[in-house]
Scaffold this active site. Structure first.
Site, PDB file in Angstrom:
ATOM      1  N   TYR A  33      -5.101   7.326   2.349  1.00  0.00           N
ATOM      2  CA  TYR A  33      -5.472   8.669   1.200  1.00  0.00           C
ATOM      3  C   TYR A  33      -6.716   8.172   0.597  1.00  0.00           C
ATOM      4  O   TYR A  33      -7.118   7.207   0.462  1.00  0.00           O
ATOM      5  CB  TYR A  33      -4.066   8.826   0.984  1.00  0.00           C
ATOM      6  CG  TYR A  33      -3.805   8.037  -0.018  1.00  0.00           C
ATOM      7  CD1 TYR A  33      -3.313   6.849  -0.491  1.00  0.00           C
ATOM      8  CD2 TYR A  33      -4.080   9.101  -1.558  1.00  0.00           C
ATOM      9  CE1 TYR A  33      -3.228   5.696  -1.431  1.00  0.00           C
ATOM     10  CE2 TYR A  33      -4.085   7.880  -2.813  1.00  0.00           C
ATOM     11  CZ  TYR A  33      -3.986   6.635  -3.238  1.00  0.00           C
ATOM     12  OH  TYR A  33      -2.957   6.008  -4.042  1.00  0.00           O
ATOM     13  N   LYS A 148      -6.521   1.679   0.987  1.00  0.00           N
ATOM     14  CA  LYS A 148      -5.621   2.213   0.422  1.00  0.00           C
ATOM     15  C   LYS A 148      -4.494   3.150   0.974  1.00  0.00           C
ATOM     16  O   LYS A 148      -4.942   3.869   1.206  1.00  0.00           O
ATOM     17  CB  LYS A 148      -7.412   3.384  -0.367  1.00  0.00           C
ATOM     18  CG  LYS A 148      -6.460   4.013  -1.054  1.00  0.00           C
ATOM     19  CD  LYS A 148      -7.721   4.542  -2.143  1.00  0.00           C
ATOM     20  CE  LYS A 148      -6.900   6.315  -3.372  1.00  0.00           C
ATOM     21  NZ  LYS A 148      -6.278   4.978  -3.913  1.00  0.00           N
ATOM     22  N   GLU A 181      -4.342  -5.164 -11.277  1.00  0.00           N
ATOM     23  CA  GLU A 181      -4.740  -4.173 -11.674  1.00  0.00           C
ATOM     24  C   GLU A 181      -3.679  -3.391 -12.099  1.00  0.00           C
ATOM     25  O   GLU A 181      -2.410  -3.212 -12.554  1.00  0.00           O
ATOM     26  CB  GLU A 181      -5.555  -3.282 -10.418  1.00  0.00           C
ATOM     27  CG  GLU A 181      -4.414  -2.945  -9.476  1.00  0.00           C
ATOM     28  CD  GLU A 181      -5.225  -2.565  -7.488  1.00  0.00           C
ATOM     29  OE1 GLU A 181      -6.244  -2.350  -7.799  1.00  0.00           O
ATOM     30  OE2 GLU A 181      -4.267  -3.254  -7.114  1.00  0.00           O
ATOM     31  N   LEU A 206      -7.449  -3.288  -5.006  1.00  0.00           N
ATOM     32  CA  LEU A 206      -8.309  -1.925  -4.890  1.00  0.00           C
ATOM     33  C   LEU A 206      -9.973  -1.746  -4.862  1.00  0.00           C
ATOM     34  O   LEU A 206     -10.289  -2.016  -6.327  1.00  0.00           O
ATOM     35  CB  LEU A 206      -7.602  -1.199  -4.657  1.00  0.00           C
ATOM     36  CG  LEU A 206      -8.278   0.284  -4.094  1.00  0.00           C
ATOM     37  CD1 LEU A 206      -7.753   0.290  -2.236  1.00  0.00           C
ATOM     38  CD2 LEU A 206      -7.410   2.217  -4.758  1.00  0.00           C
TER      39      LEU A 206
HETATM   40  N1  PLP Z   1      -6.434   0.727  -8.320  1.00  0.00           N
HETATM   41  C1  PLP Z   1      -4.726   1.153  -7.115  1.00  0.00           C
HETATM   42  C2  PLP Z   1      -4.085   0.686  -7.492  1.00  0.00           C
HETATM   43  C3  PLP Z   1      -5.671   2.503  -7.499  1.00  0.00           C
HETATM   44  O1  PLP Z   1      -4.462   3.104  -6.829  1.00  0.00           O
HETATM   45  C4  PLP Z   1      -6.918   3.061  -8.060  1.00  0.00           C
HETATM   46  C5  PLP Z   1      -6.890   4.209  -7.211  1.00  0.00           C
HETATM   47  O2  PLP Z   1      -6.392   5.804  -7.364  1.00  0.00           O
HETATM   48  C6  PLP Z   1      -7.579   2.346  -8.305  1.00  0.00           C
HETATM   49  C7  PLP Z   1      -7.759   1.507  -8.006  1.00  0.00           C
HETATM   50  C8  PLP Z   1      -9.124   3.488  -9.043  1.00  0.00           C
HETATM   51  O3  PLP Z   1     -10.025   3.101  -7.520  1.00  0.00           O
HETATM   52  P1  PLP Z   1     -10.421   4.812  -7.780  1.00  0.00           P
HETATM   53  O4  PLP Z   1     -11.703   4.622  -8.616  1.00  0.00           O
HETATM   54  O5  PLP Z   1     -11.783   4.776  -5.898  1.00  0.00           O
HETATM   55  O6  PLP Z   1      -9.804   5.885  -7.846  1.00  0.00           O
END
Ligand code: PLP
Length: 294
Positions: A33, A148, A181, A206
């Protein structure tokens, strides 16, 4: 106004959207997603989100890609039809439904594609203004967090536990004591000397689109970011901390496990980073977020 969603090429009232219970996304979390922020009625960094979607699908060997031009159009239309000025578009792609439950992935996927859009304040929010109180929880996820995946049970449990403890969010801690994270965000800390630190990219986190954009913005200002992992202990003793994500943009963290960071208020560097990011996405900071001018 009836909320419009999009399922497999068809725009439909969100409550009427249906997919098969045999969908591999439902049975095996066999899907990925993206959540793309919308500001001023426009997507923020959609290209990078679609790049990451394609990468996630490639890593899972889907063997088929949704049509990118179609997905771009879907984003535009869902924003327009749902009257979204500030909010997000959610997009999910799974390997599809095959009428039975077979662990072995089919040779030729029949992708299930689903998207919807929602209005939500991103900038003038209590969390952006006052910061988050986070708890730390063990990171119990699988080892391919660079994908993701819709397999988000560990994150859902972490956030539910945070709420049960009266906190706002959770940061995830690896067995070696280092923060990986946030439950749905990248984690950053700022030292007493003003050094901005976030974990380097690898399979354990991620690659956040917001993280990437912030690297660009800070880089243009000649500001250095240190990419290294940091321990929970270091985070609790940091002068400041913040998270980045499409759903929260840049959000200060003011407390970890009940320990206040600095003065227990969003710090000056975090405020500066918020202002920088808001400006980069075209926000009129003086109107949109007066507190960042403090
Ligand atoms: N890390 C995780 C586990 C996430 O679920 C998300 C966003 O949903 C992020 C980092 C941040 O990613 P982004 O800046 O692309 O939303």
């Amino acid at each position: 106004m009836t909320r419009q969603a999009w399922v497999n090429g068809v725009y439909i009232a969100a409550e009427e959207a249906r997919i098969s219970p045999f969908d591999r996304g439902f049975l095996f979390a066999d899907g990925v997603y993206e959540v793309t922020a919308v500001y001023n009625g426009r997507t923020v960094d959609m290209d990078r989100h679609l790049d990451r979607l394609e990468r996630s699908l490639g890593e899972l060997k889907f063997g088929a890609m949704p049509d990118r031009k179609e997905l771009e159009e879907v984003h535009r239309r869902l924003i327009a039809d749902n009257g979204i000025v500030e909010g997000y578009v959610y997009l999910q792609v799974t390997r599809g439904a095959y009428g039975s439950r077979d662990f072995v992935a089919p040779d030729k996927p029949r992708l299930t594609r689903f998207a919807y859009a929602e209005s939500r304040a991103l900038i003038d929010t209590p969390h952006a203004r006052n910061g988050l109180r986070v708890i730390s929880v063990p990171d119990i996820r699988w080892s391919r967090r660079d994908i993701k995946s819709v397999g988000l049970l560990a994150q859902a449990l972490a956030k539910t536990e945070a709420k049960a403890q009266g906190a706002d969010d959770a940061w995830l801690v690896a067995p070696d004591g280092h923060i990986t994270e946030g439950a749905s965000s990248n984690a950053w800390i700022v030292t007493e000397d003003g050094e901005i630190i976030t974990r380097a990219l690898s399979n354990v986190i991620l690659a956040g689109v917001t993280r990437h954009a912030l690297f660009d913005s800070l880089g243009q200002q000649g500001r250095k970011i240190t990419e290294r992992s940091f321990t929970l202990e270091e985070a609790r003793n940091a002068a400041e901390a913040f998270t980045t994500a499409a759903t929260g943009l840049v959000t200060p963290v003011v407390e970890i496990d009940g320990v206040k960071l600095g003065q227990g208020r969003p710090g000056p560097i975090t405020r500066g980073v918020q202002k920088l990011y808001y400006t980069a996405i075209g926000a009129d900071v003086s109107k949109a977020a007066p507190w960042v001018l403090d």
